[in-house]
Write an enzyme that holds these catalytic residues in place. Structure first.
Site, mmCIF file in Angstrom:
data_model
loop_
_atom_site.group_PDB
_atom_site.id
_atom_site.type_symbol
_atom_site.label_atom_id
_atom_site.label_comp_id
_atom_site.label_asym_id
_atom_site.label_seq_id
_atom_site.Cartn_x
_atom_site.Cartn_y
_atom_site.Cartn_z
ATOM 1 N N LYS A 1 52.631 11.955 -33.744
ATOM 2 C CA LYS A 1 51.353 12.678 -33.780
ATOM 3 C C LYS A 1 50.234 11.823 -33.207
ATOM 4 C CE LYS A 1 52.892 16.514 -35.482
ATOM 5 N NZ LYS A 1 52.957 17.727 -34.630
ATOM 6 N N TYR B 1 57.131 10.382 -37.595
ATOM 7 C CA TYR B 1 56.240 11.551 -37.550
ATOM 8 C C TYR B 1 54.818 11.111 -37.221
ATOM 9 C CZ TYR B 1 53.637 15.655 -39.175
ATOM 10 O OH TYR B 1 52.792 16.739 -39.255
#
Length: 251
Positions: free
Chosen positions: A168, A164
């Site tokens: 990002k 994750y």
């Protein structure tokens, strides 16, 4: 009146953004981009029950399907002839069930494709419509977890899923490079402003509703950027709304 497209808008943060924009900038036309068009229409009904009076529309768009993306561009070109704001909210993560290398590879590749590559393709596909706006803007739904500065300074608690954070961070780099390209834009049409936003820890299905914020509250930074005057907030920057104020996040 601005034409605003929000991908993944039928639930979670995307729905919260639609609700917040409709409340604060009611003259906007808000288009809910959804993989399933029926879900988009149901989301519009929910917004109406919440008292939203803005013009609402839905378009089928699966950000991982190129034909779906191009069909959505054609549909909005036919309906509106331009796009003022693209909010790249849709993304998904594939979580591994084991620590087998093949499965870890598959999950990482799938997550990167959804969170980064697909958002890059959606943006590129909508550039011609954005160029027809007098002030085109693209906002990436990122996360402070993608901040290299905060990570290096050990400002963030341990993370459950490194993929994750990596996705990002890559999305933030994509935002920066798109803005650098726009700074040298000479191909006709208006230059596009790019921003990244960290909505904060939000109660959504993604985290089994363990977040601290409701989705409509997590939309605050998005709305503040859209409410700002042209030129007031430098493009190619990263923002969050925390502790009652809009503040810049270090890359």
């Amino acid at each position: 009146m601005s034409i605003v497209l929000i991908t993944g808008a039928n639930r979670g943060i995307g729905f919260g953004i639609a609700q917040a924009v409709a409340s604060r900038i009611p003259s906007s036309t808000i288009i809910l981009g959804c993989r399933n068009i029926d879900n988009g229409h149901e989301a519009i009904e929910r917004l109406r029950k919440l008292g939203v009076s803005s013009t609402l529309d839905a378009v089928q768009v699966d950000i991982e399907d190129i034909q779906s993306i191009t069909a959505a561009v054609e549909a909005l070109d036919n309906r509106y002839g331009k796009l003022d704001v693209l909010i790249n909210n849709a993304a998904s993560l594939k979580l591994p069930e084991t620590q087998h290398l093949a499965e870890l590879k598959d999950c990482s590749n799938s997550s990167f494709n959804s969170c980064v590559t697909s958002n890059a393709l959606v943006t590129k596909a909508f550039v011609p419509l954005l160029r027809k706006s007098s002030w085109p803007r693209v906002i990436m739904n990122s996360s402070a977890r993608g901040s290299l500065g905060r990570t290096a300074n050990r400002e963030l608690p341990p993370v459950a899923l490194i993929d994750y954070c990596v996705c990002k961070a890559a999305l933030n780099m994509l935002t920066l490079h798109y803005q650098i390209l726009e700074d040298n834009h000479k191909d006709g049409g208006e230059s596009i402003n790019f921003w990244s936003v960290s909505p904060g820890h939000t109660r959504t299905a993604f985290n089994n509703y363990r977040g601290k914020k409701e989705p409509v509250a997590s939309a605050e930074a998005f709305v503040r950027l859209l409410e700002s005057d042209k030129g007031a907030i430098r493009p190619g920057t990263f923002w969050e709304f925390e502790d009652g104020k809009l503040q810049e996040v270090p890359w």
